[in-house]
Design a protein around this motif. Structure first.
Motif, short mmCIF file in Angstrom:
data_model
loop_
_atom_site.label_atom_id
_atom_site.label_comp_id
_atom_site.label_asym_id
_atom_site.label_seq_id
_atom_site.Cartn_x
_atom_site.Cartn_y
_atom_site.Cartn_z
N CYS A 30 15.97 -3.54 -15.36
CA CYS A 30 14.74 -4.22 -16.37
C CYS A 30 15.74 -5.00 -17.23
O CYS A 30 14.65 -6.17 -17.60
CB CYS A 30 14.11 -3.86 -16.61
N SER A 31 16.53 -4.82 -18.23
CA SER A 31 17.14 -5.48 -18.57
C SER A 31 17.72 -6.42 -18.19
O SER A 31 17.79 -7.35 -19.45
CB SER A 31 18.23 -4.78 -19.71
N GLU A 34 15.26 -8.99 -18.06
CA GLU A 34 14.95 -9.51 -19.62
C GLU A 34 15.57 -10.42 -19.94
O GLU A 34 15.19 -11.28 -20.59
CB GLU A 34 14.80 -8.19 -20.43
N SER A 38 14.19 -14.02 -21.18
CA SER A 38 14.14 -14.60 -22.83
C SER A 38 15.57 -16.09 -22.94
O SER A 38 14.88 -16.90 -23.69
CB SER A 38 15.19 -13.66 -23.70
N TYR A 99 5.57 -10.14 -20.99
CA TYR A 99 6.96 -10.42 -21.79
C TYR A 99 6.87 -11.81 -21.68
O TYR A 99 7.55 -11.85 -23.10
CB TYR A 99 7.37 -9.85 -20.69
N PRO A 103 7.86 -10.83 -25.95
CA PRO A 103 8.95 -10.16 -25.78
C PRO A 103 8.76 -8.87 -26.71
O PRO A 103 9.46 -7.69 -25.92
CB PRO A 103 10.33 -11.44 -25.62
N SER A 107 8.59 -4.91 -22.90
CA SER A 107 9.34 -4.41 -22.98
C SER A 107 9.34 -4.58 -21.49
O SER A 107 8.75 -2.64 -20.68
CB SER A 107 10.10 -3.24 -23.20
N LEU A 108 10.09 -5.08 -20.00
CA LEU A 108 9.86 -4.82 -18.80
C LEU A 108 10.70 -3.03 -18.07
O LEU A 108 10.12 -2.51 -17.35
CB LEU A 108 10.59 -5.48 -17.95
#
Length: 122
Positions: A30-31, A34, A38, A99, A103, A107-108
């Protein structure tokens, strides 16, 4: 439903790899999602963000599915692609869209954890 999750996810994994990122259908990714999104937000490429919204949402759904199961379907009321898990309906593509919009507030990782925890409690 005419939708190939594996094909979409495989394409996203290959794209991430070309960018030096590793995506796996695990919560830790997930990060990575993100970070990739981003980067697109910083570039400001709206077309790429539109694709990222769908593909990132499908991948987020895959991560959730790997942990708690479920099936993809089109929601009757909204006609949106959603994930049905037991008696719950979740919208991972909408989570990615949120998101992209903010963002810092969407948070995802938090979304996935919340969905997984709620499904595991049932």
């Amino acid at each position: 439903m005419n939708f190939n999750q594996e094909e979409s996810c495989s394409h996203l994994e290959q794209t991430a790899e070309m960018l030096g990122m590793k995506l796996t259908p695990k919560l830790e990714s997930c990060s990575v999602l993100e970070d990739a999104i981003s980067g697109l937000i910083e570039i400001g490429d709206q077309e790429a963000l539109n694709g990222a919204k769908f593909m990132g949402g499908v991948y987020l759904g895959k991560i959730i599915k790997e942990i708690v199961g479920g099936e993809w379907l089109k929601h009757d009321d909204s006609n949106q692609l959603c994930l049905k898990i037991n008696d719950s309906i979740v919208f991972p593509i909408s989570a990615v869209e949120s998101y992209i919009s903010d963002p810092n507030e969407n948070s995802l990782t938090f979304y996935a954890n919340t969905v997984i925890n709620q499904c595991l409690k049932r």
